[in-house]
Design a protein around this motif. Structure first.
Motif, PDB file in Angstrom:
ATOM      1  N   PRO A  52      58.882  23.550  33.468  1.00 51.24           N
ATOM      2  CA  PRO A  52      59.842  24.592  33.088  1.00 51.24           C
ATOM      3  C   PRO A  52      60.688  25.018  34.283  1.00 51.24           C
ATOM      4  N   ASP A  53      61.885  25.474  33.973  1.00 51.58           N
ATOM      5  CA  ASP A  53      62.767  25.979  35.020  1.00 51.58           C
ATOM      6  C   ASP A  53      62.195  27.272  35.577  1.00 51.58           C
ATOM      7  N   THR A  54      62.351  27.454  36.886  1.00 48.62           N
ATOM      8  CA  THR A  54      61.840  28.668  37.520  1.00 48.62           C
ATOM      9  C   THR A  54      62.988  29.598  37.842  1.00 48.62           C
ATOM     10  N   GLU A  55      62.683  30.869  37.738  1.00 50.13           N
ATOM     11  CA  GLU A  55      63.659  31.890  38.091  1.00 50.13           C
ATOM     12  C   GLU A  55      63.098  32.699  39.248  1.00 50.13           C
ATOM     13  N   VAL A  56      63.924  32.951  40.220  1.00 46.68           N
ATOM     14  CA  VAL A  56      63.492  33.714  41.379  1.00 46.68           C
ATOM     15  C   VAL A  56      63.886  35.168  41.166  1.00 46.68           C
ATOM     16  N   GLU A  57      62.886  36.055  41.239  1.00 45.90           N
ATOM     17  CA  GLU A  57      63.152  37.482  41.092  1.00 45.90           C
ATOM     18  C   GLU A  57      63.236  38.114  42.462  1.00 45.90           C
ATOM     19  N   ASP A  58      64.254  38.930  42.654  1.00 47.04           N
ATOM     20  CA  ASP A  58      64.442  39.585  43.944  1.00 47.04           C
ATOM     21  C   ASP A  58      63.514  40.781  44.111  1.00 47.04           C
ATOM     22  N   GLN A  59      63.192  41.460  43.012  1.00 53.97           N
ATOM     23  CA  GLN A  59      62.390  42.665  43.109  1.00 53.97           C
ATOM     24  C   GLN A  59      60.999  42.404  42.551  1.00 53.97           C
ATOM     25  N   PRO A  60      59.972  42.905  43.218  1.00 53.67           N
ATOM     26  CA  PRO A  60      58.618  42.759  42.669  1.00 53.67           C
ATOM     27  C   PRO A  60      58.481  43.638  41.422  1.00 53.67           C
ATOM     28  N   PRO A  61      57.553  43.317  40.534  1.00 56.69           N
ATOM     29  CA  PRO A  61      57.367  44.158  39.352  1.00 56.69           C
ATOM     30  C   PRO A  61      56.917  45.553  39.753  1.00 56.69           C
ATOM     31  N   PRO A  62      57.240  46.544  38.949  1.00 56.28           N
ATOM     32  CA  PRO A  62      56.836  47.917  39.299  1.00 56.28           C
ATOM     33  C   PRO A  62      55.323  48.054  39.290  1.00 56.28           C
ATOM     34  N   GLU A  63      54.839  48.904  40.175  1.00 59.16           N
ATOM     35  CA  GLU A  63      53.398  49.134  40.310  1.00 59.16           C
ATOM     36  C   GLU A  63      52.904  49.962  39.128  1.00 59.16           C
ATOM     37  N   ASP A  64      51.944  49.431  38.410  1.00 58.51           N
ATOM     38  CA  ASP A  64      51.359  50.118  37.273  1.00 58.51           C
ATOM     39  C   ASP A  64      50.203  50.981  37.783  1.00 58.51           C
ATOM     40  N   PRO A  65      50.236  52.296  37.564  1.00 53.25           N
ATOM     41  CA  PRO A  65      49.152  53.132  38.084  1.00 53.25           C
ATOM     42  C   PRO A  65      47.805  52.815  37.443  1.00 53.25           C
ATOM     43  N   ASN A  66      47.794  52.284  36.217  1.00 52.97           N
ATOM     44  CA  ASN A  66      46.533  51.926  35.576  1.00 52.97           C
ATOM     45  C   ASN A  66      45.965  50.630  36.130  1.00 52.97           C
ATOM     46  N   ASN A  67      46.802  49.850  36.822  1.00 59.09           N
ATOM     47  CA  ASN A  67      46.357  48.570  37.364  1.00 59.09           C
ATOM     48  C   ASN A  67      45.855  48.710  38.800  1.00 59.09           C
ATOM     49  N   GLN A  68      45.808  49.924  39.296  1.00 57.66           N
ATOM     50  CA  GLN A  68      45.389  50.169  40.666  1.00 57.66           C
ATOM     51  C   GLN A  68      43.874  50.000  40.791  1.00 57.66           C
ATOM     52  N   GLN A  69      43.442  49.437  41.922  1.00 56.14           N
ATOM     53  CA  GLN A  69      42.011  49.268  42.145  1.00 56.14           C
ATOM     54  C   GLN A  69      41.382  50.621  42.451  1.00 56.14           C
ATOM     55  N   LEU A  70      40.153  50.778  42.016  1.00 60.55           N
ATOM     56  CA  LEU A  70      39.433  52.014  42.296  1.00 60.55           C
ATOM     57  C   LEU A  70      38.548  51.805  43.513  1.00 60.55           C
ATOM     58  N   VAL A  71      38.779  52.628  44.529  1.00 62.13           N
ATOM     59  CA  VAL A  71      37.991  52.565  45.750  1.00 62.13           C
ATOM     60  C   VAL A  71      37.351  53.932  45.954  1.00 62.13           C
ATOM     61  N   VAL A  72      36.033  53.953  46.000  1.00 63.15           N
ATOM     62  CA  VAL A  72      35.297  55.188  46.240  1.00 63.15           C
ATOM     63  C   VAL A  72      34.875  55.190  47.703  1.00 63.15           C
ATOM     64  N   LEU A  73      35.320  56.227  48.421  1.00 68.75           N
ATOM     65  CA  LEU A  73      34.982  56.368  49.834  1.00 68.75           C
ATOM     66  C   LEU A  73      33.930  57.460  49.981  1.00 68.75           C
ATOM     67  N   LEU A  74      32.905  57.177  50.740  1.00 68.91           N
ATOM     68  CA  LEU A  74      31.875  58.175  51.031  1.00 68.91           C
ATOM     69  C   LEU A  74      31.950  58.501  52.519  1.00 68.91           C
ATOM     70  N   ASP A  75      32.158  59.768  52.831  1.00 72.11           N
ATOM     71  CA  ASP A  75      32.214  60.134  54.245  1.00 72.11           C
ATOM     72  C   ASP A  75      30.813  60.466  54.744  1.00 72.11           C
ATOM     73  N   LYS A  76      30.709  60.727  56.041  1.00 70.13           N
ATOM     74  CA  LYS A  76      29.374  60.927  56.629  1.00 70.13           C
ATOM     75  C   LYS A  76      28.714  62.217  56.161  1.00 70.13           C
ATOM     76  N   ASP A  77      29.512  63.163  55.623  1.00 71.90           N
ATOM     77  CA  ASP A  77      28.946  64.417  55.118  1.00 71.90           C
ATOM     78  C   ASP A  77      28.511  64.295  53.662  1.00 71.90           C
ATOM     79  N   GLY A  78      28.751  63.138  53.036  1.00 69.47           N
ATOM     80  CA  GLY A  78      28.341  62.934  51.646  1.00 69.47           C
ATOM     81  C   GLY A  78      29.422  63.241  50.641  1.00 69.47           C
TER      82      GLY A  78
END
Length: 168
Positions: A52-78
């Motif tokens: 198939p023919d390829t199309e080059v997009e200049d702009q990246p797709p918009p960031e979906d907030p639901n597609n964000q990875q979940l990172v839980v950080l625990l600090d030294k105080d708990g």
């Protein structure tokens, strides 16, 4: 002992030859060469593939907030932080439930990043809470991105842990 015959030894005219006869080897190699020369053009078959023919997009797709990875950080105080946002301990599981409910079933992944001084039991409690909130996969992150910011303060990710000192 007149009927006794004397044994005669036949002496070979030439000594035994221990050299390899190269003529049959050359014959076999030439036959194999001819076979490969005949078979090789038959093996080359072209397969037509439509790409198939390829199309080059200049702009990246918009960031979906639901597609964000979940990172839980625990600090030294708990204390807990979910994606750089400080979360009270009592609200941790409920907040994760809401965030995981917005994700597809195969995207319910929670990464954990704990400070070196964090109590191991607190990490296990955080992982149990994430599993109870609906996380399908739990993973440990070993380092944050270099530009990670938690509550307005830059996280130091380049400091190595001090080496243990031997005790006499």
């Amino acid at each position: 002992m007149a009927g006794h015959k004397q044994r005669q030894w036949v002496k070979p005219q030439t000594p035994p030859n221990s050299e390899i006869n190269v003529t049959p080897l050359v014959d076999v190699v030439l036959v194999l060469l001819i076979i490969f020369m005949v078979v090789t053009p038959l093996l080359e078959k072209d397969i037509l593939v439509r790409v198939p023919d390829t199309e080059v997009e200049d702009q990246p797709p918009p960031e979906d907030p639901n597609n964000q990875q979940l990172v839980v950080l625990l600090d030294k105080d708990g204390g807990y932080s979910i994606n750089t946002e400080k979360v009270p301990t009592a609200d941790y599981v409920n907040r994760l439930k809401r965030m995981l409910a917005a994700k597809k079933a195969d995207e319910k992944v929670v990464f954990f990043m704990a400070d070196d001084a964090t109590n191991y039991g607190r990490l296990i409690v955080a992982m149990d809470g994430a599993k109870g909130a609906g996380a399908k996969v739990l993973a440990m992150a070993t380092e944050l991105p270099s530009n990670a910011i938690i509550q307005g303060t830059q996280v130091d990710t380049g400091t190595p842990a001090p080496a243990p000192t031997p005790t006499p």
